[in-house]
Design an enzyme around this catalytic site. Structure first.
Site, PDB file in Angstrom:
ATOM      1  N   GLU A  37       0.800  -1.231   0.000  1.00 48.77           N
ATOM      2  CA  GLU A  37       0.000   0.000   0.000  1.00 48.77           C
ATOM      3  C   GLU A  37       0.833   1.282   0.000  1.00 48.77           C
ATOM      4  O   GLU A  37       0.566   2.221   0.749  1.00 48.77           O
ATOM      5  CB  GLU A  37      -0.974  -0.008   1.186  1.00 48.77           C
ATOM      6  CG  GLU A  37      -1.955  -1.157   1.115  1.00 48.77           C
ATOM      7  CD  GLU A  37      -3.012  -1.132   2.213  1.00 48.77           C
ATOM      8  OE1 GLU A  37      -2.970  -0.224   3.076  1.00 48.77           O
ATOM      9  OE2 GLU A  37      -3.884  -2.023   2.211  1.00 48.77           O
ATOM     10  N   GLU A  40      -4.757  -8.994   0.600  1.00 50.13           N
ATOM     11  CA  GLU A  40      -5.295  -8.512   1.884  1.00 50.13           C
ATOM     12  C   GLU A  40      -6.780  -8.249   1.701  1.00 50.13           C
ATOM     13  O   GLU A  40      -7.185  -7.563   0.760  1.00 50.13           O
ATOM     14  CB  GLU A  40      -4.586  -7.245   2.337  1.00 50.13           C
ATOM     15  CG  GLU A  40      -5.033  -6.723   3.683  1.00 50.13           C
ATOM     16  CD  GLU A  40      -4.190  -5.532   4.146  1.00 50.13           C
ATOM     17  OE1 GLU A  40      -2.956  -5.567   3.910  1.00 50.13           O
ATOM     18  OE2 GLU A  40      -4.743  -4.588   4.717  1.00 50.13           O
TER      19      GLU A  40
END
Length: 785
Positions: A422, A498
């Site tokens: 991220e 995720e």
């Protein structure tokens, strides 16, 4: 004496919290204290740890405490509320890091003079500087990668020679946005070899060709000659099976110049190989011997597995040539009672809990995994996505990535390398260039595993996804982004890196804004996420997604969501910080395990709410369920294969009973019963015998029960613990995300009727007696041998 020695270097350490003031002149005509490591010249630092010039009595031992490594001093602090003035405090779990010092005195036998002697740190959080006998040996920035210090030249040998090692740890800066701890929180090893030896991370084992009757094993061995003249070295490689029988062997010889290294390569065949998988984690052992002429100089053992891994855009992940669905969880490092200072037994316990749920994969989020976790996953059978900390192609960034790769590449459990998580630069041209460099470095060090990046945006921008072998989708299910991208990019390999950040609090079924609790129904979902059920359903119906890593396996300190203070840890876990299952655990178990199971929620203690309808959910892997309240049928329903069953049931005290059927045949039943008032304490230890090694651990689950032995689901009694005999309290926990109690204590409040006590051997033989008591409750005594 062994040729190669790797000894735990973890006893006898002393710790000082805060800057260490020097109480004597450190230079001629100067006096004062140390305030910042970076402002001090090396010459001044020589006095800190140099017994020859600095008398021992100038160190005030009252300011130091004895500690055992691994050690996290941060978890020993107190939680505080800064009212959001510093964002990181909120994310950091309201615990201060700061600065700390470690020192240890030790002796080295005269017999070891001429050997190579060093200290290996598996992980120190965060910035660490090491001195030995006053010599500055290394400064290491990363809190997640290991490092080695060669001490051979600066040691004092013999009975009269005293050595001291000092480690300064600066944990004021953070790497992540979660709880990261502080201190020497991973293992420390004393390493001793001959001057002709296998280089650190110098063995590399791969299986380039695996067939039913034969597996080809490729072995690279880097040998370094630190003698002062050239040497003719012979390297022997033997492969042993699980029964320690030799199944293959090879050897080679070469001249290695003084203070140079060389690589010996060979190919060996294993006939009728046994393959490694999470279900059957078969490990071979490579024994590598290094000779100088006829004299044996070094021996090293390396465990490895024979298996193949591949990705297909349509079939997803393939293990040993067959489609294999990833049933994974993402995990930080911390645990109740210890912070991030996880011993091997705690890591093993966590992996055992995940496997019991049916999980077969572990994502080390968002950091390189400790070597011991990889060893345990190899042995127990758990695939691992090992993850680089930062998207960083600087010299330091490449060094940290390389350390992760070199120390992990022989582990059978690792099936994928993740370059980042991220990062802001995802989907940008600059980010793609950095990612391309990291991927190239990874493939140069280990071309046998695919490269991924755990992305939460920018999948189709800037050429970013083109630089990895498998595109990671963090929360790709929120708008079916992953499914849409498969249609647009049919040759792209994908994985749910995720998913499903669902906020739930164990044992809580109503929203509680005061205490900061989220109901277990999993209906409180951040707008950037989805439910656990949706995440898994997408995978179950679409093989190209490869699998999923649920966020997270366990609750962790930091990132309290959706509440802030008094919350001090997350609600995302399938289990809480103690490893107590939440209801989502049983949903995943119903999807990931084959044995018939039923689970009912909520509890059935709703005094004062008689007649009010309650949402009753059931998770099961059967085909039909009939629900009864006090023997009265509430109806029979056909199961949704990827979901749950629901009933609206007016509350009345008594018994809820679910009966499960498979194709019309009764299989099992499950009950939930209204409890009476709290009456007694029950203690269940995960094992009743401890090895007297100073390391072994037992986890004692404490429950508050009524007189009939039924758990009281809303009990919150303060439980006091005492331990007599050959053990000590390592820590306590209760899984309450708003508890500010100390982990290092002899008492803990039960939460939803439960708390956890962690007991560790003190190294002595003898019986251990643990007592759990609380005012108004019947005590519980448990004996451990």
């Amino acid at each position: 004496m062994k040729l190669r020695m790797k000894e735990a270097f973890e006893k006898g350490w002393k710790f000082h919290l805060g800057e260490w003031e020097i109480m004597h002149p450190v230079k001629s005509g100067m006096a004062g204290g140390i305030t910042d490591c970076e402002d001090i010249e090396d010459g001044e630092w020589l006095k800190i740890a140099y017994f020859d010039e600095r008398p021992q009595e100038t160190i005030c031992d009252d300011e130091w405490k004895n500690v055992a490594i691994p050690h996290d001093w941060c978890v020993e602090g107190k939680y505080y509320n800064d009212e959001g003035k510093v964002k990181h405090h909120k994310s950091h779990g309201y615990l201060n890091g700061g600065i700390g010092y470690y020192r240890k005195e030790f002796s080295v036998s005269q017999e070891l003079l001429g050997k190579k002697i060093g200290v290996e740190f598996d992980g120190v959080f965060r910035k660490s500087t090491v001195w030995v006998n006053g010599h500055r040996m290394i400064h290491h920035e990363s809190g997640y990668t290991g490092f080695y210090c060669d001490l051979s030249d600066v040691l004092r040998y013999g009975e009269t020679g005293r050595n001291v090692i000092v480690v300064r740890v600066d944990a004021r800066d953070y790497e992540g946005w979660w709880y990261e701890g502080a201190g020497i929180y991973r293992h420390v090893w004393l390493m001793i070899t001959d001057r002709i030896h296998i280089k650190r991370h110098g063995i590399y084992v791969t299986t380039p060709m695996v067939e039913t009757n034969c597996a080809q094993v490729r072995i690279e061995t880097k040998v370094i000659n630190e003698q002062f003249d050239d040497k003719s070295c012979r390297v022997i490689s033997r492969i042993l099976d699980k029964e320690k029988q030799v199944v293959a062997e090879s050897g080679s010889e070469r001249l290695i110049e003084s203070f140079k290294e060389d690589v010996c390569k060979c190919m060996i065949n294993i006939m009728k190989p046994k393959l490694w998988s999470p279900e059957m984690p078969y490990l071979y052992t490579l024994v590598t011997e290094v000779y100088d002429g006829e004299e044996l100089k070094d021996v090293q053992e390396t465990n490895f597995g024979v298996r193949t891994i591949a990705y297909d855009p349509d079939k997803g992940f393939l293990l040993n040539g067959q489609p294999y669905v990833i049933k994974g969880t993402c995990n930080h490092q911390d645990f109740a009672g210890v912070g991030v200072a996880l011993t091997d037994k705690i890591i093993e316990y966590k992996i055992k809990l995940l496997k019991e749920m049916g999980s077969n994969a572990y994502r080390s989020a968002h950091h390189p995994a400790t070597p011991e976790l990889l060893d345990i996953c190899d042995r127990m059978g758990m695939l691992v996505m090992d993850e680089n900390r930062r998207l960083d192609s600087s010299e330091e960034g490449i060094r940290d990535l390389s350390e992760m790769l070199y120390r992990g590449r022989n582990h059978a459990c690792i099936f994928m390398w993740s370059m980042e998580n991220e990062e802001i630069l995802e989907g940008t041209i600059m980010g793609a260039r950095i990612l391309k460099t990291l991927a190239a470095v990874t493939r140069s060090i280990d071309p046998t595993r695919p490269v991924t990046a755990a992305m939460n945006h920018g999948w189709n921008d800037g050429g970013y996804s083109n630089e990895v072998d498998v595109t990671g989708y963090n929360y790709g299910q929120r708008d079916n982004q992953d499914i849409q991208d498969h249609k647009l990019y049919p040759k792209r390999c994908m994985i749910g890196s995720e998913s499903a950040s669902c906020t739930v609090t164990r044992g809580i079924y109503n929203k509680d804004n005061i205490n900061g609790y989220c109901p277990e129904y999993g209906t409180h979902i951040p707008d950037w996420s989805c439910s656990v059920e949706k995440a898994w359903t997408n995978v179950a119906k679409n093989s190209f997604l490869s699998g999923v890593f649920i966020w997270t396996g366990f609750d962790y300190r930091g990132e309290p969501t959706p509440y802030e203070w008094p919350n001090i840890n997350s609600h995302f876990g399938i289990m809480d910080t103690c490893g107590f299952p939440k209801d989502n655990y049983f949903y995943l178990k119903s999807q990931w395990c084959v044995e018939p199971m039923l689970h009912i929620l909520p509890h059935w203690n709703w005094i004062g709410e008689e007649g009010i309808e309650k949402n009753v959910w059931i998770y099961t892997n059967l085909t039909e369920v009939e629900l009864f309240l006090n023997d009265k049928s509430m109806g029979r329903k056909i199961c949704n294969p990827y979901g749950h069953l629901e009933w609206k049931v007016p509350y009345e005290p008594g018994e809820l009973r679910a009966e499960g059927f498979y194709n019309g045949h009764f299989f099992i039943k499950e009950t939930v019963v209204t409890s009476g008032r709290a009456y007694q304490i029950k203690a269940d230890a995960d094992k009743k015998q401890l090895q007297a090694d100073g390391c072994d651990i037992t986890f004692i689950r404490i429950s508050v029960l009524d007189e009939r032995g039924i758990i009281v689901p809303d009990a919150n009694h303060k439980i006091t613990f005492s331990v007599e005999g050959a053990a000590r309290i390592l820590g306590t926990g209760n899984g309450n995300p708003s508890s500010h109690e100390q982990d290092k204590a002899s008492e803990r409040c039960a939460f939803s009727g439960k708390c956890l006590l962690i007991i560790q051997s003190n190294g002595e033989e003898g019986e251990i007696v643990v007592t759990a008591s609380s005012i108004g409750l019947k005590d519980c005594i448990i004996k451990i041998n």
